[in-house]
Design an enzyme around this catalytic site. Sequence first.
Site, PDB file in Angstrom:
ATOM      1  N   ARG A 200       0.851  -1.194   0.000  1.00  0.00           N
ATOM      2  CA  ARG A 200       0.000   0.000   0.000  1.00  0.00           C
ATOM      3  C   ARG A 200       0.885   1.243   0.000  1.00  0.00           C
ATOM      4  O   ARG A 200       0.425   2.351   0.235  1.00  0.00           O
ATOM      5  CB  ARG A 200      -0.923   0.020   1.231  1.00  0.00           C
ATOM      6  CG  ARG A 200      -0.255  -0.306   2.548  1.00  0.00           C
ATOM      7  CD  ARG A 200      -1.139   0.026   3.731  1.00  0.00           C
ATOM      8  NE  ARG A 200      -0.751   1.303   4.290  1.00  0.00           N
ATOM      9  CZ  ARG A 200       0.113   1.445   5.290  1.00  0.00           C
ATOM     10  NH1 ARG A 200       0.670   0.409   5.877  1.00  0.00           N
ATOM     11  NH2 ARG A 200       0.411   2.647   5.729  1.00  0.00           N
ATOM     12  N   HIS A 207      12.259  -2.918  -2.229  1.00  0.00           N
ATOM     13  CA  HIS A 207      11.117  -3.780  -2.572  1.00  0.00           C
ATOM     14  C   HIS A 207      11.381  -4.554  -3.847  1.00  0.00           C
ATOM     15  O   HIS A 207      10.998  -5.710  -3.988  1.00  0.00           O
ATOM     16  CB  HIS A 207       9.857  -2.932  -2.737  1.00  0.00           C
ATOM     17  CG  HIS A 207       9.569  -2.062  -1.548  1.00  0.00           C
ATOM     18  ND1 HIS A 207       9.868  -0.722  -1.525  1.00  0.00           N
ATOM     19  CD2 HIS A 207       9.068  -2.362  -0.339  1.00  0.00           C
ATOM     20  CE1 HIS A 207       9.539  -0.217  -0.352  1.00  0.00           C
ATOM     21  NE2 HIS A 207       9.049  -1.192   0.395  1.00  0.00           N
ATOM     22  N   ARG A 293       7.990  -7.637   7.361  1.00  0.00           N
ATOM     23  CA  ARG A 293       7.954  -7.168   8.740  1.00  0.00           C
ATOM     24  C   ARG A 293       6.692  -6.322   8.927  1.00  0.00           C
ATOM     25  O   ARG A 293       6.361  -5.505   8.065  1.00  0.00           O
ATOM     26  CB  ARG A 293       9.202  -6.297   8.959  1.00  0.00           C
ATOM     27  CG  ARG A 293       9.464  -5.963  10.373  1.00  0.00           C
ATOM     28  CD  ARG A 293      10.680  -5.059  10.506  1.00  0.00           C
ATOM     29  NE  ARG A 293      10.838  -4.684  11.895  1.00  0.00           N
ATOM     30  CZ  ARG A 293      10.108  -3.757  12.496  1.00  0.00           C
ATOM     31  NH1 ARG A 293       9.199  -3.089  11.816  1.00  0.00           N
ATOM     32  NH2 ARG A 293      10.293  -3.494  13.771  1.00  0.00           N
TER      33      ARG A 293
END
Length: 575
Positions: A200, A207, A293
């Site tokens: 989001r 990433h 996480r």
Amino acid sequence: AGNPPHGGVLKDLLARDDAISDTLREEAETLPDIVLTERQLCDLELLTNGGFSPLEGFMNEADYTSVVDTLHLANGVLFPMPITLDVSQKSIDTLAIKPGARIALRDPRDDEPLAILTVEDVYKPDQVKEAVQVFGADDPAHPAVAYLRKSIHEFYVGGTLQAIQAPTHFDYVALRYTPAELRSHFKKLAWRKVVAFQTRNPMHRAHRELTVRAARQRHANVLIHPVVGLTKPGDVDAFTRVRVYQSIMEKYPNGMGHLALLPLAMRMAGPREAVWHAIIRKNFGATHFIVGRDHAGPGKNSQGKDFYGPYDAQELVTKYHDELQIEMVPFQQMSYIPATDEYQPADEIPQGVQTLDISGTELRRRLKTGAPIPDWFSYDAVVKTLRESYPPRNKQGFVLFLTGLYNSGKDTIAKALQVTLNEQGGRSVTLLLGETVRQELSAELGFSREDRHTNTQRIAFVAAELTRAGAGVIAAPIAPHEESREAARETVLASGGAGGNFFLIHVATPLEHCERRDRKGIYAKARRGEIKGFTGVDDPYEVPKKADLTVDTTTQSIPQIVHSIVLLLETNGLL
Ligand code: PPS
């Protein structure tokens, strides 16, 4: 193709009901209807396209209770999140919602009928229990608990759905896939293993490295599957994020990754949400699901502590591994290692190796100040997109709201300021003098308290829109009422874009002086009673309690005052 859906069958109600959709649409015109909320709309889209398989509608009481208590439907199938349709007592009465009734569900944006609900039951949930069991605490610091308390009606309606049509979207249509569409896409490309990545947030190099690493380890392809329904309040808007995702897709090895948007309304329920996300990705055909996480973490509770432990989500997904039938790919936080110019998960970095990180807070600070964002952290195209949506302060709009008595000098100051700002350049500057506004926007208004309020709100509306587009706005009405001025501040702040760039400047030239220097004789007219309810004469001027700056033309020259306002802007990083 792809991983079998949760519960074994893809509940693609749109495909199932396609043949009778015309009949359903006609029937819908004769039925009582519920116009969905934004969140219900997101839920309905995934209920009708099979994203929430095995659900075929909104949960009845037995399923709801079972899900809240045990994370399983009444029939024993794992499903951790209540998916409910809330209604008020009033709707129940006026729409005659009762078992057996048929209700048309409509899109709030265009009023189109999307589905027909056949009511199974109407029940009153224990929402405090729902908060505690599903979200971990009845604490309104949790966005879903706040939503439960503020926006959810006290009754839930259970029942199955028949689909009329999918909601119509106008943004990024090509990037939106139903589970069936994504499955056929995987089949076409002969993807056998697919690692899905939920997000989001904007994506950066970490990433990209994480998802590529996951794909490499599992010999799989990558599905970037970001949420574009509802996320956490305050998140980067979906338009900006999708542009970021589009540019990051180009950084994947050719053919490795695919981007698809998910119209999910997130609940930020951490561990339960991770299990739910895994089920959804399984329905979209993914075989693997990345859980990092603090997955779907809502931030701090009202005691300042995290709602969930950083790896609670991974634990819960592990616990339900056998029932889930989608492989979790767990990840720890990725850190950058400058020595080798690579990213590694925290648990694989040897002690003593130097690492670099930029936190979300630090990133936002750098965007705000325009400070550099290094290559190792993100990609030029990503940073460029973020900077366009979050311009540094010296590119943001602002409002200088001058308030004061008639003839206090506020118009002279306003005009001088406009000239000074035009000299600087870089922004378009709009001047909203009392006189101009009265002519152009408020010609029909008088000077009652109400009319003055309306006038001030019109100024605020225009100022907010211009500021959002990056303009400098100088407004100079009398605006004698504190409440109206504060409402104007709220309007500008709520408009977004301008991050708090509203400055109230009180031009506090004393009445006596305003009156003595009145060449047009307006005050004299008011004193003679020819103008009624004139500010300062027979109508009050409330002295601002929260002025950001107070100036006075009897003690300061116009250039001095202009300079003090320029300094105010400069101090706030706006010049
Ligand atoms: S307010 O209070 O903010 O709505 O006032 P504003 O829009 O700035 O309008 C001020 C102009 O209207 C003339 N005017 C009056 N002002 C105050 N009270 C009363 N009763 C009133 N009647 C008319 C005032 O002289 C200002 O004129 P200009 O010259 O256009 O600024």
